[in-house]
Design an enzyme around this catalytic site. Structure first.
Site, PDB file in Angstrom:
ATOM      1  N   TYR A  73      83.159  28.693  81.321  1.00 28.52           N
ATOM      2  CA  TYR A  73      84.169  29.743  81.420  1.00 28.52           C
ATOM      3  C   TYR A  73      85.573  29.130  81.457  1.00 28.52           C
ATOM      4  O   TYR A  73      85.737  27.936  81.249  1.00 28.52           O
ATOM      5  CB  TYR A  73      83.855  30.647  82.604  1.00 28.52           C
ATOM      6  CG  TYR A  73      82.515  31.346  82.437  1.00 28.52           C
ATOM      7  CD1 TYR A  73      82.283  32.198  81.359  1.00 28.52           C
ATOM      8  CD2 TYR A  73      81.454  31.098  83.305  1.00 28.52           C
ATOM      9  CE1 TYR A  73      81.056  32.810  81.165  1.00 28.52           C
ATOM     10  CE2 TYR A  73      80.211  31.702  83.128  1.00 28.52           C
ATOM     11  CZ  TYR A  73      80.031  32.555  82.049  1.00 28.52           C
ATOM     12  OH  TYR A  73      78.798  33.146  81.855  1.00 28.52           O
ATOM     13  N   GLY A 111      68.758  30.647  93.702  1.00 28.65           N
ATOM     14  CA  GLY A 111      69.084  31.846  92.957  1.00 28.65           C
ATOM     15  C   GLY A 111      67.896  32.775  92.801  1.00 28.65           C
ATOM     16  O   GLY A 111      67.728  33.732  93.548  1.00 28.65           O
ATOM     17  N   ARG A 112      67.059  32.493  91.806  1.00 32.34           N
ATOM     18  CA  ARG A 112      65.946  33.396  91.482  1.00 32.34           C
ATOM     19  C   ARG A 112      65.048  33.681  92.684  1.00 32.34           C
ATOM     20  O   ARG A 112      64.537  34.787  92.831  1.00 32.34           O
ATOM     21  CB  ARG A 112      65.099  32.803  90.352  1.00 32.34           C
ATOM     22  CG  ARG A 112      65.809  32.696  89.013  1.00 32.34           C
ATOM     23  CD  ARG A 112      64.855  32.164  87.953  1.00 32.34           C
ATOM     24  NE  ARG A 112      65.523  31.916  86.694  1.00 32.34           N
ATOM     25  CZ  ARG A 112      66.057  30.763  86.350  1.00 32.34           C
ATOM     26  NH1 ARG A 112      65.998  29.742  87.189  1.00 32.34           N
ATOM     27  NH2 ARG A 112      66.650  30.606  85.182  1.00 32.34           N
ATOM     28  N   ARG A 159      83.537  25.812  92.278  1.00 35.76           N
ATOM     29  CA  ARG A 159      82.260  25.552  91.615  1.00 35.76           C
ATOM     30  C   ARG A 159      82.492  24.788  90.320  1.00 35.76           C
ATOM     31  O   ARG A 159      83.358  25.154  89.515  1.00 35.76           O
ATOM     32  CB  ARG A 159      81.508  26.849  91.308  1.00 35.76           C
ATOM     33  CG  ARG A 159      80.029  26.579  90.990  1.00 35.76           C
ATOM     34  CD  ARG A 159      79.252  27.844  90.708  1.00 35.76           C
ATOM     35  NE  ARG A 159      77.844  27.662  91.071  1.00 35.76           N
ATOM     36  CZ  ARG A 159      76.845  28.372  90.584  1.00 35.76           C
ATOM     37  NH1 ARG A 159      77.077  29.329  89.699  1.00 35.76           N
ATOM     38  NH2 ARG A 159      75.605  28.158  90.965  1.00 35.76           N
ATOM     39  N   GLN A 219      82.907  35.066  94.442  1.00 36.37           N
ATOM     40  CA  GLN A 219      83.178  34.153  93.339  1.00 36.37           C
ATOM     41  C   GLN A 219      84.186  34.769  92.373  1.00 36.37           C
ATOM     42  O   GLN A 219      83.945  35.830  91.795  1.00 36.37           O
ATOM     43  CB  GLN A 219      81.901  33.788  92.589  1.00 36.37           C
ATOM     44  CG  GLN A 219      82.128  32.645  91.583  1.00 36.37           C
ATOM     45  CD  GLN A 219      80.877  32.309  90.798  1.00 36.37           C
ATOM     46  OE1 GLN A 219      80.448  33.084  89.965  1.00 36.37           O
ATOM     47  NE2 GLN A 219      80.317  31.132  91.051  1.00 36.37           N
TER      48      GLN A 219
END
Length: 368
Positions: free
Chosen positions: A188, A324-325, A235, A101
């Site tokens: 971002y 993810g987690r 993304r 990424q």
């Protein structure tokens, strides 16, 4: 099998994936210092989680200017390229695929992180937004500091950032990655250009939706030209507004971007979806419209249960599901889902960001 689609193989732009599980990007701040170099511990971490059909790495800055948090890895020096080779070799030996990424944080930074004033589409500070440093606290925890006021990017700055994304992609391929994911989400830099509240420019990069998607499309096109469209993913986060990013026009802007990304024939669009308990749900009509607009792979990530993931796959609204987690704490997560086993929980929140040992990183147990 209960989750027939989740465990189905998939072809992603010519890459054969063993299942539809995607390990989602998660910042862990384990890069070696100085110079933010990936290392053997990171290689072990990713190799353990190669049970996913494909891994998207943690966000990786394309330049020192693009860095917003302490100890995050880079992809702009030869040392960083060599460090990432440890990771890609380890993952490929386990039989999985891995994309890097590419990240530029824009205004979400502080001079305390990288010694530089942040840059952004407009000189607007992100309100109620912090980044973290490690300032020697006895417990090793990160210290959160407010972001600095950014300076508005010049055309030269924009041209430089486009070149940095392209060079980062070229470096990623040299490091052995199967492709790259351009981070256009979560407040971002690219997301800052997409949104009317953070982008108040009056030149060709602001003012209208067409202009606000220009940077995303130019970066995507240049990257695809450099390394191949089949190795380029994007993304986006249409329904996430933290980091002072609430824009009433974002859904229309994202759909316009999807039309242009479809023309570029990039490998995939990866939706980063809110993952907290009372987060907004993505409407089905948005998913249907995106599927009609973008012909290639669609990925959804956002705290999905296996049941929710299977339903989205069965309804053909998405093709891969990011977790993810659950991968953070369960390196063999797909096997646990298949066998309906209980999951490891986060052992210590202090180890989520930073640390140079296995504790809370590579020491989560596998199925016995």
């Amino acid at each position: 099998m209960k989750y027939q689609k989740l465990f189905q193989q998939y072809e992603l732009s010519g890459y054969h994936l063993e299942n539809r599980f995607l390990m989602a990007p998660m910042t862990r701040s384990r890069a070696s210092q100085p110079d933010d170099i990936p290392n053997a511990l990171m290689a072990e971490y990713y190799a353990q989680r190669s049970t996913a059909g494909i891994i998207i790495t943690e966000a990786t800055q394309i330049s020192l200017q693009g860095k917003g948090y302490a100890k995050t890895p880079g992809i702009y020096s030869q040392q960083q390229i060599e460090g990432w080779k440890l990771v890609t070799n380890a993952v490929h030996k386990k039989g999985s695929k891995i994309f890097l990424q590419l990240w530029h944080v824009g205004r979400v930074s502080s001079s305390k992180v990288n010694g530089l004033q942040p840059i952004a589409p407009s000189a607007l500070t992100a309100q109620n937004t912090n980044v973290y440093i490690f300032d020697g606290a006895s417990n090793g925890d990160a210290t959160f500091v407010p972001v600095d006021e950014p300076r508005e990017m010049s055309k030269t700055d924009i041209d430089t950032v486009i070149k940095e994304f392209v060079q980062g992609a070229i470096n990623a391929i040299e490091a052995g990655f199967d492709g790259v994911e351009i981070h256009g989400a979560n407040g971002y830099l690219i997301d800052q250009f997409l949104r009317s509240n953070s982008n108040t420019r009056t030149d060709e990069y602001g003012g209208t939706k067409v202009n606000r998607i220009r940077l995303l499309i130019e970066i995507s096109k240049a990257t695809a030209n450099a390394i191949g469209k089949e190795k380029t993913g994007i993304r986006l986060s249409p329904f996430i507004s933290f980091k002072d990013m609430n824009d009433p026009e974002i859904l229309q802007t994202i759909m316009l971007a999807a039309e242009e990304l479809n023309k570029l024939d990039v490998a995939y669009v990866h939706l980063c979806e809110a993952d907290w308990d009372d987060a907004p749900q993505i409407p089905i009509d948005f998913r249907i419209k995106l599927r009609d607009t973008f012909k290639n792979t669609i990925i959804a990530t956002g705290n999905k249960t296996p049941e929710e993931a299977e339903q989205l796959l069965q309804e053909n609204l998405v093709d891969l599901i990011g977790f993810g987690r659950n991968f953070l704490t369960n390196p063999d997560y797909p096997a646990k889902v298949k066998q309906n086993l209980s999951l490891n929980k986060i052992s210590d929140n202090h180890t989520l960001f930073g640390g140079g040992t296995a504790r809370g990183y590579t020491d989560y147990p596998f199925i016995k």
